[in-house]
Design an enzyme around this catalytic site. Structure first.
Site, mmCIF file in Angstrom:
data_model
loop_
_atom_site.group_PDB
_atom_site.id
_atom_site.type_symbol
_atom_site.label_atom_id
_atom_site.label_comp_id
_atom_site.label_asym_id
_atom_site.label_seq_id
_atom_site.Cartn_x
_atom_site.Cartn_y
_atom_site.Cartn_z
ATOM 1 N N HIS A 371 0.797 -1.171 -0.090
ATOM 2 C CA HIS A 371 -0.343 -0.221 0.092
ATOM 3 C C HIS A 371 0.824 1.010 0.405
ATOM 4 C CE1 HIS A 371 -2.554 -2.432 2.757
ATOM 5 N NE2 HIS A 371 -3.051 -2.892 1.247
ATOM 6 N N CYS A 680 -3.693 2.042 -21.058
ATOM 7 C CA CYS A 680 -3.117 3.498 -19.500
ATOM 8 C C CYS A 680 -2.542 2.428 -18.721
ATOM 9 C CB CYS A 680 -4.439 3.404 -18.308
ATOM 10 S SG CYS A 680 -5.201 1.855 -18.046
HETATM 11 C C1 PEP Z 1 -2.519 -2.020 -15.239
HETATM 12 O O1 PEP Z 1 -2.127 -3.513 -14.879
HETATM 13 O O2 PEP Z 1 -1.769 -1.829 -16.277
HETATM 14 C C2 PEP Z 1 -3.187 -0.659 -14.477
HETATM 15 C C3 PEP Z 1 -2.976 0.032 -15.042
HETATM 16 O O3 PEP Z 1 -3.639 -1.306 -13.591
HETATM 17 P P1 PEP Z 1 -3.211 -1.576 -12.348
HETATM 18 O O4 PEP Z 1 -2.200 -0.767 -12.081
HETATM 19 O O5 PEP Z 1 -3.949 -0.777 -11.383
HETATM 20 O O6 PEP Z 1 -3.006 -2.768 -12.421
#
Ligand code: PEP
Ligand code: MG
Length: 755
Positions: A371, A680
């Site tokens: 976290h 993303c």
């Molecule tokens: C990903 O998996 O690329 C993503 C953007 O989500 P997280 O990093 O929150 O798992």
């Protein structure tokens, strides 16, 4: 307490029993209470208390030297004159190693260093104990006897306790009268570690969690001290109860774990050691500190991870007790520019420290997917996990460099090292100033391709990045981050208020809210993993939400309420089948049918993180309003490479054949279906990767705030029509599975792109 006080031998009133610590502490207490006690008194009391022929106290001096500061039974003229280097002689070796030496025949020991002026020719045995505090050696205290003998364990224990008391007194006295100058305090020390959140911070160190000098060391009223201990134990238990009460519903595992912890922490063994020490004449906090020191010593030597964990549990309880006894300093009001150094850190504490102004944080026990790390990244706060021992070794206000890029914490860095970092930081701020010029430029490449640059956001406090960077909107709002920071999922009204505020701040710019992506690496406080072998591929995220839809429905309701009629985009994480997406979207539509005002436009999209979706594209594209590629998870599932394992972090590349081919096909399918596509994951925020993605036809990229301007700076200078044939050629020439990163970077540099 002048170190060179008169040291006139007196007749002993009574010869105490060997290792009679109670008598020794009582005598020490009297001397300390008189306010005139000197190091010579200490030496005298040690010789008397241990019924030994001589004692010596050496204190650390600048330049790695140890100076004889007091003696009983040897030549007092040598006080202030006899010096040993650290590592020289038995005393020097004890100082260097930090270990006790107990020798029946010291003079014939190979390390023995003869000093004529001190007059120790008649002494045979020697017990030498380091005087240590907060990981620093402040001196050495020794007992000697004519008769060749090994000191008994009780005597060793007694002298170790005296050394601990002496260390506290030296620490309190400060540099004024005793020269509290440790060896390590002047030397640079490096602690390697793993980067949790990239960045570099330079500032003073603030160790938190180490104990402050203890105000009252000894007592003549053990009863009162035992009562104080009992009250402190009760308080520490209450804080544990509080922790347990905060556990969210959903399984007994967390409670079981805490109960187990409580059992270990309260196990009679070590608490009875604390009680024994109080009965010997130590105050409650000194006794807890003493037992804690012993524990740390033992921990250093234990290899078994299970046992180490159990000892760590006890140490955690020690921390709670020290706070309850007032032996641990409260947090300072402000900590502007400080580099925080702690053993452990929860998300709430991280936010708390951040609001006090810290410039970076080094944590001994943390993992990149924990976290604290997630939050530190969200806050753009440099954070490093460092080797154990740093907290104890650091002194408040020590200058420090937190290199959370190279992965090192440097305490007391050398001036040349500081210069190098200063230059790097300066170059960086010059570049930051140059980048600021791109803020208001549209992200259009030289060939006229418009790129939409969006933000990944997890906390309300990151929203100011919208204005700071001129981003086009929020491509990924990670709703679970606020829940992690708050230690639980707020109720519908609380969530709706949060989402409403986000849309207010976005001021008409698009926001893609991702529903809660909890589990695996993102556990709420009190939750524990379910013992799955592969939690990242386990019962997590949308899988839990679909099996227990109440939480998801509440969140969807909150999103619709927060939107208050404004356009709303919702994105689902960890979708593996079209069926899962459809079920989630149906829940959204069912909630939407009940809530007024209805959003002006409602979009349901999916993250593409699980490779199975790539083989269901026609079905998916018929149902999803948009797709966003989460390269972080996609890479881990595509290459079967855990994203939290540092050894694998550079092994597979987004700019390699399988990923580029996958993205190219995805672009084609999405374009044919007219479904917007974005990336993303972290890769979208790396300028070279972003350039390649744009050349492949991905024109929406979402990234953390600090990546927007560097990415834009590269894109606006790039001509994608020139890049595309180069990319094709590099991919054709590259070995199957090979990365094109290097040659692409060369091309970019040749074309003056600041990758
Ligand atoms: C990903 O998996 O690329 C993503 C953007 O989500 P997280 O990093 O929150 O798992
Ligand atoms: Mg993900």
């Amino acid at each position: 307490m002048p170190p060179e006080a008169e040291n006139t031998p007196k007749r002993r009133k009574r010869k105490p029993k060997l290792g009679d610590t109670r008598h020794l502490f009582a005598a020490l207490r009297e001397h300390l209470a008189s306010g005139t006690a000197s190091l010579a008194d200490f030496a005298k009391l040690v010789a008397e208390g241990l019924a030994t022929d001589a004692s010596v106290i050496y204190v650390a001096r600048a330049g790695e030297q140890l100076e004889l500061a007091a003696t009983q039974g040897l030549n007092v003229q040598a006080v202030g004159h006899t010096r040993l280097r650290v590592g020289e002689g038995i005393v020097g070796m004890v100082a260097a190693s930090g270990d006790i030496m107990n020798l029946a025949d010291a003079q014939n020991h190979p390390l023995y260093a003869y000093r004529a002026e001190i007059g120790e020719e008649n002494m045979a045995s020697m017990l030498a104990v380091p005087v240590k505090r907060a990981g620093r050696t402040l001196g050495v205290i020794g007992a000697m006897s004519r008769e060749p003998r090994v000191y008994a364990p009780l005597e060793v224990e007694a002298l170790a306790t005296v050394a601990m008391l002496l260390a506290e007194i030296l620490a309190k006295a400060g540099a004024t009268n005793m020269g509290e100058e440790g060896f390590s305090e002047t030397l640079p020390r490096r602690y390697p570690g793993h980067v949790l959140s990239a960045g570099i911070a330079r500032g003073k160190i603030l160790p938190y969690g180490a104990t402050a000098p203890i105000a009252r060391l000894l007592t003549d009223d053990p009863e009162t001290e035992l009562k104080r201990l009992d009250i402190a134990v009760e308080e520490a238990n209450k804080s544990l109860d509080g922790l347990m009460a905060g556990i969210l519903p959903g399984g007994n595992a967390p409670r079981d774990v805490l109960e187990a912890y409580r059992m270990v922490a309260q196990s009679s063994g070590w608490l009875s050691q604390v009680r024994d020490a109080i009965n010997d004449g130590l105050t409650a906090e000194t006794a807890v500190d003493k037992v804690a020191r012993n524990l740390r010593e033992r921990m250093r030597r234990i290899a078994d991870p299970y046992l180490r964990e159990r000892l760590a549990d006890i140490e955690d309880m020690v921390g709670r007790l020290m706070v309850a006894l007032g032996g641990m300093a409260p947090k300072p009001e402000r900590a502007d520019g400080y580099i925080l150094l702690v053993r452990r850190l929860g998300p709430a504490d991280l936010l708390d420290w951040h609001s006090r102004g810290i410039a970076g944080v080094a944590i001994e026990e943390a993992s990149p997917s924990g976290h604290a790390a997630i939050l530190a990244r969200a806050l753009g706060l440099p954070a490093l996990q460092v080797d154990r021992g740093a907290v104890e070794a650091a002194q408040e206000d020590d200058p420090a460099l937190l290199d959370a890029e190279g992965g090192t914490l440097i305490l007391r860095p050398e001036p040349e090292v500081l210069q190098v970092y200063d230059r790097a930081l300066e170059a960086r701020s010059v570049r930051a100033a140059a980048l600021a010029a791109y803020r208001d430029l549209p992200a259009v490449t030289k060939d006229g391709t418009e790129i939409c640059l969006m933000l990944n956001v997890g906390l309300a406090m990151e929203l100011d990045q919208l204005e700071k960077t001129g981003a086009d909107g929020i491509g990924l709002y990670r709703t679970e981050i606020a829940a992690l920071a708050a230690g639980g999922i707020p109720d519908v009204a609380g969530q709706a208020a949060e989402y409403g505020r986000v849309l207010d701040r976005a001021n008409g710019k698009k926001v893609q809210f991702r529903t809660l992506d909890l589990g695996a690496d993102k556990l709420l406080p009190g939750e524990t993993s379910m013992g799955e072998e592969n939690p990242a591929m386990g019962w997590r995220s949308l899988r839990v939400a679909l099996d227990r839809p109440a939480i998801l429905r509440r969140q969807l309701r909150a999103l619709l309420l927060g939107a208050q009629g404004r356009p709303l985009s919702v994105m689902f994480p960890m979708v593996a089948t079209v069926e899962e997406f459809r079920t989630a979207r149906d829940l959204l539509e069912a909630e939407a049918a009940r809530i007024r005002p209805a959003p002006e436009r409602l979009e349901a999209g999916t993250m593409l993180e699980v490779p199975s979706l790539l083989f269901q594209l026609p079905g998916l594209l018929a149902e999803a309003d948009f797709i966003s590629v989460g390269t972080n998870d996609l890479m881990q599932f595509l290459f079967a490479a855990d994203r939290g394992t540092p050894a694998l972090s550079d092994r597979y590349d987004t700019l390699s054949a399988p990923v580029l081919e996958l993205l190219e096909k995805l672009v084609t399918c999405c374009q044919e279906a007219g479904v917007p596509l974005s990336v993303c994951g972290e890769a979208a925020g790396r300028p070279l990767d972003a350039l390649a993605f744009a050349a492949l036809g991905i024109t929406t990229l979402s990234m953390s705030g600090n990546a927007i301007l560097p990415v834009k700076a590269v894109l606006v200078e790039a001509d994608l029509t020139k890049l595309r044939p180069v990319l094709r050629e590099l991919r054709r020439a590259g070995a199957a599975g090979g990365s094109i990163r290097e040659p692409l970077a060369v091309w970019a540099r040749e074309h003056n792109l600041a990758i």
